[in-house]
Design an enzyme around this catalytic site. Structure first.
Site, mmCIF file in Angstrom:
data_model
loop_
_atom_site.group_PDB
_atom_site.id
_atom_site.type_symbol
_atom_site.label_atom_id
_atom_site.label_comp_id
_atom_site.label_asym_id
_atom_site.label_seq_id
_atom_site.Cartn_x
_atom_site.Cartn_y
_atom_site.Cartn_z
ATOM 1 N N TYR A 52 68.367 32.815 21.491
ATOM 2 C CA TYR A 52 67.403 33.041 22.568
ATOM 3 C C TYR A 52 67.088 34.529 22.747
ATOM 4 C CZ TYR A 52 65.395 33.563 27.196
ATOM 5 O OH TYR A 52 64.578 33.913 28.239
ATOM 6 N N ASN A 194 66.030 42.064 31.839
ATOM 7 C CA ASN A 194 66.753 40.891 32.336
ATOM 8 C C ASN A 194 68.011 41.361 33.066
ATOM 9 O OD1 ASN A 194 67.247 38.206 32.738
ATOM 10 N ND2 ASN A 194 67.216 37.660 30.569
ATOM 11 N N ARG A 280 80.897 49.321 76.721
ATOM 12 C CA ARG A 280 82.287 48.900 76.625
ATOM 13 C C ARG A 280 82.613 48.277 75.265
ATOM 14 N NH1 ARG A 280 84.273 43.973 80.018
ATOM 15 N NH2 ARG A 280 82.338 44.449 81.104
ATOM 16 N N PHE A 326 72.064 37.213 35.278
ATOM 17 C CA PHE A 326 70.894 37.841 35.898
ATOM 18 C C PHE A 326 70.611 37.297 37.298
ATOM 19 C CE2 PHE A 326 69.584 34.416 32.969
ATOM 20 C CZ PHE A 326 69.202 33.473 33.918
#
Length: 503
Positions: A52, A194, A280, A326
């Site tokens: 990929y 990415n 306070r 990512f």
């Protein structure tokens, strides 16, 4: 000189880089790991393996095989097509942080990028060539694609930059500095875009400003306590130790230290038995903000040194794994947490301002006016604080609970972390103005009480504040005062003021 390893970058170093012009370089060992990772990518391409983003398209196109001869075109097309951000550009220090953080992530050696590309990124940082990066357009997964594509455009000579106070084409700045643009090789475009560096960079700058603002808020609150003859007993150490939150204990200790020799504070029962919550409960509320900021700091320092691209390369290329680092969910949550924490700092500040100006709540001149009735004094400053606080409440809506599918439903859950970080930054800017208004009113109140009776530490801060904003002896355009006080708070070196106060 900051040495980047991909493992050890801190927020303190980021502060030195962004606000003190520190330079950076990559460690030799990290660059060796980068080179090994790059060699693995080149083997994948030469062997024609299907991986990929290296030999395939992106997103829904992950099943489309790209021939070897089109590898360069694939990376160039990726950057051009994904550079579609819109809106105003990120502040220059955010964009500079983005470049540095991307380089640091790539130095981990899991991304398959050439050392040359990292060297170019660091050259941009060291020469203050800052990419023009539009703020809008990121979903926060697959990382900050649109913003980081605008960063990558600069490397290839097609983007715009801020350089020497001007906005120009990157090639023009490169020519002035003798820099050549990069031709991206296999995976390098994907490795550059990415990641989560836009949301993280925005978060880093926001955090650094929020941390300083939280410190300043305690000094301002201390001055308000003096202006209202506040009861010091509520800050006693045993009260806060009994609760058990360290940040609350620490906040109370700092307030006690700031007010240790004040003649304007009171004991319980001296003027009243108890103060309102906005006085306070300063340690409880401000301490809780510090708890949130501590959480944010932890997550940012992890993400600053994280591998957040996809795929990641392990074991010299024997393993190339597509994952989801990512995804910006951890930073999205942290940014939403910071939004709420800083918004509450403004919320309680505005309530203290109301107590300073409302004649029904104190014995000071109405609205701190020099001539009540004829002159309105600080009346409308409180309106402005209230408006900013209300705006913060809308911005504090968590972005991280939203998601919308993209890339034909392949990327079907996203973080919206970049939206969260941008909104957090806007809340910080609003909160600084709210605190500036409280400071203006507190300075006026202590003048009525007697500056000579102030604690030595708050008096020094008062004197610093008077360098920004003069005494209100007649009505004037208070918008200018608010802006000057806010700018003073922003640029003040907190370490220097605290060192001065400790003397």
């Amino acid at each position: 000189m900051i040495i980047l390893t991909g493992e050890s970058l801190t927020l303190k170093q980021m502060n030195d880089l962004l606000f003190h012009n520190q330079k950076v370089k990559a460690s030799e060992k990290s660059m060796e790991a980068v080179q090994k990772s790059r060699e693995a990518v080149e083997r994948i391409v030469s062997e024609g393996k299907v991986v990929y983003g290296i030999t395939t398209g992106f997103g829904k196109f992950s099943d489309v095989l790209i021939p070897k001869e089109h590898v360069q075109d694939l990376q160039l097309n990726l950057i051009r097509s994904h550079a579609c951000g819109v809106g105003e550009p990120f502040p220059e220090n955010v964009a500079k942080a983005m470049v540095l953080l991307r380089a640091n992530a790539l130095l981990k050696g899991f991304s398959g990028i050439r050392p040359l590309v990292i060297e170019k990124l660091l050259e941009l940082v060291n020469r203050d060539i800052i990419p023009v990066i539009p703020q809008q357009g990121s979903l926060g997964a697959s990382g900050d694609l649109a913003p980081l594509s605008h960063l990558a455009l600069v490397l290839i000579g097609e983007g715009e930059v801020f350089y020497k106070g001007q906005k120009m084409d990157s090639l023009e700045a490169f020519q002035q500095e003798g820099i050549l643009p990069v031709i991206l090789e296999a995976k390098e475009g994907l490795a550059l875009i990415n990641g989560t560096q836009a949301m993280t960079a925005m978060g880093v700058v926001g955090y650094l400003e929020a941390e300083q603002l939280a410190q300043e808020s305690e000094l301002i609150a201390s001055m308000t306590i003096e202006g209202l003859n506040g009861i010091i007993d509520a800050f006693a150490e045993e009260v806060h130790v009994a609760r058990g939150y360290q940040q609350q204990v620490d906040t109370a200790a700092r307030i006690r230290r700031y007010l240790s020799d004040s003649l304007l504070t009171t004991q319980q029962g001296e003027l009243r038995v108890q103060d309102a919550y906005s006085l306070r409960c300063i340690p409880q509320v401000h301490g809780a903000t510090w708890q949130a900021l501590d959480y944010v700091k932890e997550k940012l320092e992890i993400e600053m040194n994280a591998a957040t691209d996809n795929p990641l390369i392990f074991e010299d290329g024997e393993k190339v794994i597509s994952g989801g680092n990512f995804h910006g969910q951890p930073i999205a949550f942290a940014m939403d947490f910071m939004k709420i924490a800083v918004a509450e700092m403004a919320n309680i500040s505005e309530r203290r301002t109301e107590r300073l100006i409302n004649p029904q709540l104190n014995d000071l001149p109405p609205f701190l006016s020099p001539e009540p009735g004829l002159q309105s004094g600080a009346m409308i400053m409180q309106y402005v604080a209230a408006a900013l606080v209300s705006e913060n409440k809308t911005l504090a809506h968590p972005a991280s609970v939203d998601s919308i599918p993209s890339s034909a439903n392949q990327e079907d859950h996203v973080s919206m972390g970049t939206i969260a970080s941008r909104h957090a930054y806007q809340i910080i800017q609003n909160t600084r103005k709210v605190l500036a208004i409280e400071l203006i009113c507190a300075m006026q109140a202590v003048e009525y009480r007697g500056v000579e009776k102030m604690a030595s530490q708050t008096k020094k801060f008062y004197e610093k504040g008077r360098e920004w904003v003069p005494t209100i002896n007649k009505d004037r355009i208070f918008s200018k005062d608010i802006e000057k006080a806010a700018e003073g708070l922003k640029v003040m070196e907190m370490s220097q003021i605290l060192q001065t106060l400790s003397m």
